[in-house]
Design a protein around this motif. Structure first.
Motif, PDB file in Angstrom:
ATOM      1  N   GLY A 188       0.805  -1.214   0.000  1.00  0.00           N
ATOM      2  CA  GLY A 188       0.000   0.000   0.000  1.00  0.00           C
ATOM      3  C   GLY A 188       0.835   1.259   0.000  1.00  0.00           C
ATOM      4  O   GLY A 188       2.071   1.237  -0.060  1.00  0.00           O
ATOM      5  N   LYS A 243      -7.838  -4.382   4.167  1.00  0.00           N
ATOM      6  CA  LYS A 243      -8.580  -3.918   3.006  1.00  0.00           C
ATOM      7  C   LYS A 243      -8.920  -2.438   3.160  1.00  0.00           C
ATOM      8  O   LYS A 243      -9.316  -1.987   4.235  1.00  0.00           O
ATOM      9  N   SER A 244      -8.792  -1.684   2.097  1.00  0.00           N
ATOM     10  CA  SER A 244      -9.110  -0.261   2.141  1.00  0.00           C
ATOM     11  C   SER A 244     -10.571  -0.042   2.526  1.00  0.00           C
ATOM     12  O   SER A 244     -11.464  -0.769   2.075  1.00  0.00           O
ATOM     13  N   ASN A 297     -12.040   2.537   1.575  1.00  0.00           N
ATOM     14  CA  ASN A 297     -12.563   3.328   0.464  1.00  0.00           C
ATOM     15  C   ASN A 297     -13.369   2.410  -0.451  1.00  0.00           C
ATOM     16  O   ASN A 297     -12.952   2.063  -1.556  1.00  0.00           O
ATOM     17  N   CYS A 298     -14.524   1.991   0.045  1.00  0.00           N
ATOM     18  CA  CYS A 298     -15.399   1.067  -0.671  1.00  0.00           C
ATOM     19  C   CYS A 298     -16.809   1.226  -0.119  1.00  0.00           C
ATOM     20  O   CYS A 298     -17.013   1.891   0.898  1.00  0.00           O
ATOM     21  N   ILE A 315     -13.046  -6.267   5.524  1.00  0.00           N
ATOM     22  CA  ILE A 315     -12.340  -5.214   6.254  1.00  0.00           C
ATOM     23  C   ILE A 315     -11.919  -5.722   7.631  1.00  0.00           C
ATOM     24  O   ILE A 315     -10.783  -5.510   8.070  1.00  0.00           O
ATOM     25  N   ARG A 368      -7.729  -7.258   8.637  1.00  0.00           N
ATOM     26  CA  ARG A 368      -6.984  -6.622   9.724  1.00  0.00           C
ATOM     27  C   ARG A 368      -6.700  -7.604  10.861  1.00  0.00           C
ATOM     28  O   ARG A 368      -5.579  -7.679  11.365  1.00  0.00           O
ATOM     29  N   THR A 401      -6.550   3.723  13.463  1.00  0.00           N
ATOM     30  CA  THR A 401      -7.117   4.871  12.773  1.00  0.00           C
ATOM     31  C   THR A 401      -7.711   5.856  13.760  1.00  0.00           C
ATOM     32  O   THR A 401      -8.306   5.466  14.773  1.00  0.00           O
ATOM     33  N   VAL A 440      -4.590  10.375  -0.905  1.00  0.00           N
ATOM     34  CA  VAL A 440      -5.981  10.739  -1.159  1.00  0.00           C
ATOM     35  C   VAL A 440      -6.126  11.969  -2.038  1.00  0.00           C
ATOM     36  O   VAL A 440      -7.219  12.230  -2.572  1.00  0.00           O
ATOM     37  N   THR A 491     -17.845   4.175  -2.917  1.00  0.00           N
ATOM     38  CA  THR A 491     -17.216   4.549  -1.658  1.00  0.00           C
ATOM     39  C   THR A 491     -18.299   5.055  -0.707  1.00  0.00           C
ATOM     40  O   THR A 491     -19.483   4.915  -0.977  1.00  0.00           O
TER      41      THR A 491
END
Length: 324
Positions: free
Chosen positions: A18, A69-70, A72-73, A83, A87, A113, A172, A285
Protein backbone atom coordinates in the motif's frame (compact mmCIF):
# COMPACT_ATOMS: atom_id res chain seq x y z
CA UNK A 1 17.38 2.08 22.31
CA UNK A 2 17.93 5.51 23.86
CA UNK A 3 16.42 8.76 22.58
CA UNK A 4 18.29 10.14 19.57
CA UNK A 5 20.07 6.89 18.75
CA UNK A 6 19.84 5.89 15.08
CA UNK A 7 17.93 2.64 14.67
CA UNK A 8 19.40 -0.35 12.88
CA UNK A 9 18.38 -3.96 12.39
CA UNK A 10 15.81 -5.84 10.36
CA UNK A 11 12.41 -4.30 9.69
CA UNK A 12 9.42 -6.52 8.88
CA UNK A 13 6.58 -4.72 7.11
CA UNK A 14 3.25 -6.49 6.95
CA UNK A 15 1.03 -4.87 4.34
CA UNK A 16 3.92 -3.57 2.25
CA UNK A 17 2.11 -2.99 -1.06
CA UNK A 18 0.00 0.00 0.00
CA UNK A 19 0.77 3.71 0.02
CA UNK A 20 2.42 3.73 3.46
CA UNK A 21 4.09 0.34 3.01
CA UNK A 22 5.84 1.28 -0.20
CA UNK A 23 7.04 4.56 1.24
CA UNK A 24 8.45 2.91 4.37
CA UNK A 25 10.23 0.07 2.65
CA UNK A 26 11.95 2.50 0.27
CA UNK A 27 13.01 4.65 3.21
CA UNK A 28 14.46 1.79 5.27
CA UNK A 29 16.29 0.23 2.32
CA UNK A 30 17.79 3.61 1.44
CA UNK A 31 19.08 3.77 5.02
CA UNK A 32 20.73 0.37 4.64
CA UNK A 33 18.38 -1.60 6.87
CA UNK A 34 17.33 -5.11 6.00
CA UNK A 35 13.63 -5.12 5.05
CA UNK A 36 11.33 -8.14 4.79
CA UNK A 37 7.93 -7.48 3.24
CA UNK A 38 4.68 -9.39 3.66
CA UNK A 39 1.69 -8.94 1.38
CA UNK A 40 -0.85 -10.85 -0.67
CA UNK A 41 1.41 -10.38 -3.72
CA UNK A 42 4.67 -8.74 -4.85
CA UNK A 43 6.44 -9.22 -1.51
CA UNK A 44 9.10 -11.40 0.10
CA UNK A 45 6.43 -13.39 1.94
CA UNK A 46 2.72 -13.96 1.53
CA UNK A 47 0.11 -13.94 4.29
CA UNK A 48 -0.57 -17.55 5.22
CA UNK A 49 3.12 -18.50 5.15
CA UNK A 50 3.29 -18.52 8.93
CA UNK A 51 6.61 -20.37 9.05
CA UNK A 52 8.22 -17.74 6.83
CA UNK A 53 6.69 -14.92 8.87
CA UNK A 54 7.95 -16.54 12.08
CA UNK A 55 11.49 -16.67 10.70
CA UNK A 56 11.38 -13.06 9.50
CA UNK A 57 10.09 -11.72 12.82
CA UNK A 58 12.55 -13.72 14.95
CA UNK A 59 15.56 -11.45 15.37
CA UNK A 60 13.93 -8.40 13.80
CA UNK A 61 14.28 -5.02 15.49
CA UNK A 62 11.03 -3.51 14.29
CA UNK A 63 7.73 -4.96 13.06
CA UNK A 64 5.24 -2.70 11.29
CA UNK A 65 1.69 -3.93 10.63
CA UNK A 66 -0.20 -2.05 7.92
CA UNK A 67 -2.35 -4.73 6.29
CA UNK A 68 -6.06 -4.34 5.77
CA UNK A 69 -8.58 -3.92 3.01
CA UNK A 70 -9.11 -0.26 2.14
CA UNK A 71 -12.17 1.36 3.70
CA UNK A 72 -12.56 3.33 0.46
CA UNK A 73 -15.40 1.07 -0.67
CA UNK A 74 -19.14 0.58 -0.22
CA UNK A 75 -19.88 -1.00 3.14
CA UNK A 76 -21.65 -4.08 1.81
CA UNK A 77 -21.82 -7.14 4.09
CA UNK A 78 -19.06 -8.79 2.05
CA UNK A 79 -16.78 -5.76 2.20
CA UNK A 80 -17.42 -5.25 5.92
CA UNK A 81 -16.45 -8.85 6.62
CA UNK A 82 -13.27 -8.50 4.56
CA UNK A 83 -12.34 -5.21 6.25
CA UNK A 84 -12.48 -7.00 9.62
CA UNK A 85 -10.86 -10.24 8.47
CA UNK A 86 -7.95 -8.61 6.64
CA UNK A 87 -6.98 -6.62 9.72
CA UNK A 88 -7.57 -9.19 12.44
CA UNK A 89 -6.03 -12.21 10.70
CA UNK A 90 -2.83 -10.38 9.70
CA UNK A 91 -2.43 -8.79 13.13
CA UNK A 92 -2.92 -12.20 14.77
CA UNK A 93 -0.28 -13.66 12.43
CA UNK A 94 2.30 -11.06 13.48
CA UNK A 95 1.39 -11.53 17.14
CA UNK A 96 1.80 -15.30 16.86
CA UNK A 97 5.21 -14.85 15.25
CA UNK A 98 6.37 -12.54 18.04
CA UNK A 99 5.04 -14.95 20.67
CA UNK A 100 7.14 -17.79 19.22
CA UNK A 101 10.29 -15.74 18.57
CA UNK A 102 13.44 -16.60 20.52
CA UNK A 103 14.65 -13.03 19.85
CA UNK A 104 11.44 -10.98 19.67
CA UNK A 105 11.45 -7.46 18.22
CA UNK A 106 11.78 -4.55 20.62
CA UNK A 107 8.95 -2.65 18.93
CA UNK A 108 5.77 -3.50 17.03
CA UNK A 109 3.98 -0.53 15.44
CA UNK A 110 0.57 -1.49 14.09
CA UNK A 111 -1.84 0.63 12.10
CA UNK A 112 -4.99 1.88 13.70
CA UNK A 113 -7.12 4.87 12.77
CA UNK A 114 -8.15 8.18 14.28
CA UNK A 115 -11.66 7.31 13.12
CA UNK A 116 -11.88 5.48 16.45
CA UNK A 117 -12.85 8.84 18.01
CA UNK A 118 -16.35 10.27 17.83
CA UNK A 119 -17.52 12.93 15.39
CA UNK A 120 -16.05 16.03 17.05
CA UNK A 121 -16.92 19.66 16.38
CA UNK A 122 -16.74 20.88 19.98
CA UNK A 123 -13.19 19.97 20.98
CA UNK A 124 -10.14 17.99 19.81
CA UNK A 125 -9.58 14.34 20.65
CA UNK A 126 -6.30 13.27 22.28
CA UNK A 127 -5.02 9.94 23.55
CA UNK A 128 -5.77 10.92 27.15
CA UNK A 129 -9.25 12.41 26.81
CA UNK A 130 -10.53 11.40 23.38
CA UNK A 131 -14.01 9.86 23.35
CA UNK A 132 -14.51 6.65 21.40
CA UNK A 133 -17.30 6.86 18.83
CA UNK A 134 -19.91 4.39 17.59
CA UNK A 135 -20.69 2.64 14.33
CA UNK A 136 -18.98 0.23 11.97
CA UNK A 137 -15.73 2.16 11.44
CA UNK A 138 -15.21 2.55 15.18
CA UNK A 139 -15.91 -1.15 15.77
CA UNK A 140 -13.23 -2.00 13.20
CA UNK A 141 -10.70 0.26 14.91
CA UNK A 142 -11.46 -1.15 18.35
CA UNK A 143 -11.17 -4.75 17.16
CA UNK A 144 -7.89 -3.96 15.41
CA UNK A 145 -6.38 -2.50 18.57
CA UNK A 146 -7.66 -5.40 20.68
CA UNK A 147 -5.88 -7.81 18.32
CA UNK A 148 -2.64 -5.83 18.70
CA UNK A 149 -2.71 -6.02 22.49
CA UNK A 150 -4.31 -9.47 22.85
CA UNK A 151 -1.23 -11.61 23.54
CA UNK A 152 1.28 -11.37 26.37
CA UNK A 153 4.46 -10.07 24.72
CA UNK A 154 6.65 -8.91 27.61
CA UNK A 155 9.72 -8.14 25.48
CA UNK A 156 7.94 -6.22 22.72
CA UNK A 157 6.65 -2.67 23.08
CA UNK A 158 3.45 -2.09 21.12
CA UNK A 159 2.13 1.11 19.56
CA UNK A 160 -1.25 1.53 17.85
CA UNK A 161 -0.70 4.28 15.29
CA UNK A 162 -4.02 6.12 15.12
CA UNK A 163 -3.44 7.71 11.73
CA UNK A 164 -5.45 10.59 10.35
CA UNK A 165 -5.76 11.23 6.58
CA UNK A 166 -2.29 10.70 5.10
CA UNK A 167 -1.16 13.22 2.49
CA UNK A 168 1.64 12.67 -0.02
CA UNK A 169 2.34 11.48 -3.55
CA UNK A 170 -0.18 8.78 -4.41
CA UNK A 171 -2.43 9.42 -1.44
CA UNK A 172 -5.98 10.74 -1.16
CA UNK A 173 -5.18 13.99 -2.95
CA UNK A 174 -4.93 12.37 -6.39
CA UNK A 175 -8.69 12.20 -7.05
CA UNK A 176 -9.20 15.65 -5.48
CA UNK A 177 -6.70 17.14 -7.93
CA UNK A 178 -8.76 15.98 -10.88
CA UNK A 179 -12.03 17.18 -9.34
CA UNK A 180 -10.62 20.60 -8.49
CA UNK A 181 -9.34 21.10 -12.01
CA UNK A 182 -12.81 20.64 -13.49
CA UNK A 183 -14.48 22.95 -10.99
CA UNK A 184 -15.61 20.33 -8.44
CA UNK A 185 -13.16 21.20 -5.69
CA UNK A 186 -15.56 23.00 -3.39
CA UNK A 187 -16.26 22.33 0.27
CA UNK A 188 -18.31 19.20 1.02
CA UNK A 189 -21.53 20.14 2.79
CA UNK A 190 -23.37 17.69 5.00
CA UNK A 191 -27.15 17.46 5.08
CA UNK A 192 -30.11 15.10 5.20
CA UNK A 193 -29.99 11.80 3.33
CA UNK A 194 -32.19 8.73 3.87
CA UNK A 195 -30.55 5.96 5.90
CA UNK A 196 -32.05 2.51 5.46
CA UNK A 197 -32.92 0.19 8.33
CA UNK A 198 -30.18 -2.24 7.27
CA UNK A 199 -27.51 0.48 7.29
CA UNK A 200 -28.70 1.68 10.69
CA UNK A 201 -28.39 -1.87 12.03
CA UNK A 202 -24.90 -2.28 10.53
CA UNK A 203 -23.70 1.08 11.87
CA UNK A 204 -22.78 2.27 8.36
CA UNK A 205 -25.28 5.09 7.90
CA UNK A 206 -23.90 8.62 8.11
CA UNK A 207 -26.28 11.00 9.87
CA UNK A 208 -26.10 14.79 9.39
CA UNK A 209 -23.38 16.40 11.46
CA UNK A 210 -21.28 19.48 10.66
CA UNK A 211 -22.85 22.20 8.53
CA UNK A 212 -21.48 24.07 5.53
CA UNK A 213 -18.06 22.41 5.43
CA UNK A 214 -17.35 22.92 9.13
CA UNK A 215 -16.31 19.28 9.71
CA UNK A 216 -12.75 19.14 10.98
CA UNK A 217 -10.07 17.66 8.76
CA UNK A 218 -7.16 16.13 10.65
CA UNK A 219 -4.27 15.00 8.51
CA UNK A 220 -0.57 14.04 8.49
CA UNK A 221 2.07 13.96 5.74
CA UNK A 222 3.55 10.59 4.74
CA UNK A 223 7.07 11.86 5.52
CA UNK A 224 5.96 12.59 9.07
CA UNK A 225 4.47 9.09 9.40
CA UNK A 226 7.95 7.70 8.72
CA UNK A 227 9.55 10.21 11.11
CA UNK A 228 6.98 9.35 13.81
CA UNK A 229 7.90 5.67 13.61
CA UNK A 230 11.60 6.60 13.86
CA UNK A 231 10.82 8.79 16.87
CA UNK A 232 8.81 6.07 18.59
CA UNK A 233 11.64 3.61 17.97
CA UNK A 234 14.05 6.03 19.65
CA UNK A 235 11.76 6.78 22.61
CA UNK A 236 11.07 3.62 24.63
CA UNK A 237 8.73 5.49 26.97
CA UNK A 238 6.10 5.78 24.21
CA UNK A 239 3.61 2.94 23.93
CA UNK A 240 -0.09 2.26 23.48
CA UNK A 241 -2.24 4.45 21.21
CA UNK A 242 -0.42 7.30 19.44
CA UNK A 243 -2.26 9.90 17.37
CA UNK A 244 -0.49 10.37 14.04
CA UNK A 245 -1.92 13.81 13.31
CA UNK A 246 -0.39 17.14 12.38
CA UNK A 247 -0.76 19.72 15.17
CA UNK A 248 -2.83 22.17 13.10
CA UNK A 249 -5.96 20.52 11.70
CA UNK A 250 -8.33 22.63 9.61
CA UNK A 251 -11.97 22.45 8.61
CA UNK A 252 -13.19 21.01 5.31
CA UNK A 253 -13.79 24.45 3.80
CA UNK A 254 -10.20 25.48 4.52
CA UNK A 255 -8.82 22.19 3.26
CA UNK A 256 -10.61 22.40 -0.08
CA UNK A 257 -9.71 26.09 -0.45
CA UNK A 258 -6.06 25.15 0.07
CA UNK A 259 -6.28 22.44 -2.61
CA UNK A 260 -7.80 24.94 -5.07
CA UNK A 261 -5.24 27.63 -4.24
CA UNK A 262 -2.27 25.30 -4.69
CA UNK A 263 -3.65 24.05 -8.02
CA UNK A 264 -4.66 27.49 -9.22
CA UNK A 265 -8.30 26.40 -9.52
CA UNK A 266 -10.35 29.58 -9.05
CA UNK A 267 -13.80 28.02 -9.25
CA UNK A 268 -15.16 25.48 -6.77
CA UNK A 269 -18.76 25.75 -5.56
CA UNK A 270 -19.83 23.80 -2.46
CA UNK A 271 -20.89 20.18 -2.99
CA UNK A 272 -24.22 19.37 -1.27
CA UNK A 273 -24.85 16.06 0.47
CA UNK A 274 -27.16 14.68 -2.22
CA UNK A 275 -24.49 15.20 -4.87
CA UNK A 276 -21.84 13.60 -2.68
CA UNK A 277 -24.04 10.57 -2.02
CA UNK A 278 -24.75 10.00 -5.69
CA UNK A 279 -21.08 10.39 -6.50
CA UNK A 280 -20.12 7.95 -3.72
CA UNK A 281 -22.50 5.36 -5.09
CA UNK A 282 -21.02 5.85 -8.55
CA UNK A 283 -17.41 5.37 -7.47
CA UNK A 284 -18.25 2.74 -4.82
CA UNK A 285 -17.22 4.55 -1.66
CA UNK A 286 -18.84 6.11 1.45
CA UNK A 287 -19.51 9.75 2.30
CA UNK A 288 -18.48 9.16 5.93
CA UNK A 289 -14.89 9.42 4.75
CA UNK A 290 -15.33 13.13 3.97
CA UNK A 291 -18.27 14.19 6.17
CA UNK A 292 -17.27 12.86 9.59
CA UNK A 293 -15.61 15.56 11.68
CA UNK A 294 -12.19 14.25 12.73
CA UNK A 295 -10.56 16.66 15.16
CA UNK A 296 -7.44 14.96 16.48
CA UNK A 297 -4.28 16.29 18.13
CA UNK A 298 -0.91 14.53 18.66
CA UNK A 299 -0.75 14.87 22.45
CA UNK A 300 1.77 12.07 23.12
CA UNK A 301 4.13 13.09 20.33
CA UNK A 302 4.03 16.77 21.28
CA UNK A 303 4.69 15.99 24.93
CA UNK A 304 7.69 13.86 23.96
CA UNK A 305 9.15 16.67 21.83
CA UNK A 306 8.40 15.44 18.33
CA UNK A 307 8.68 18.16 15.68
CA UNK A 308 6.66 17.78 12.50
CA UNK A 309 8.29 18.45 9.13
CA UNK A 310 4.82 19.47 7.91
CA UNK A 311 2.93 21.01 10.85
CA UNK A 312 0.69 23.17 8.63
CA UNK A 313 -1.43 22.20 5.67
CA UNK A 314 -0.40 24.26 2.65
CA UNK A 315 3.24 23.10 2.50
CA UNK A 316 2.03 19.48 2.83
CA UNK A 317 -0.46 19.93 0.00
CA UNK A 318 2.13 21.66 -2.17
CA UNK A 319 4.62 18.86 -1.65
CA UNK A 320 1.94 16.26 -2.39
CA UNK A 321 1.13 18.00 -5.67
CA UNK A 322 4.83 18.74 -6.36
CA UNK A 323 4.11 22.46 -6.43
CA UNK A 324 6.79 24.87 -5.24
Amino acid sequence: MSAGEVATGRVVIGGSSGFMGQHLQQKYRAEGREVVTISRSSADLRWGDQNGIDQAVDGATLVIGLAGKSVNCRYTPENRAEIFRSRLDTTASLSAAITRASAPPALWVNSSTATIYRHAEDRPMTESDGEIGTGFSVEVAQAWERALFADDLPQTRRVALRSTIVLGHGGVLGPLKNLARIGLGGAQHDGWWPVSKSRRAAGTGHFPGAKRGAQRFSWVHIDDIARIIDFVEQHPEIDGPVNAAAPFPVDNTTFMATVRRVLGAKFGPPMPRWMLELGAIGIRTETELILKSRWVLPEKLSAAGFEFAYPTMEPAVRESFERA
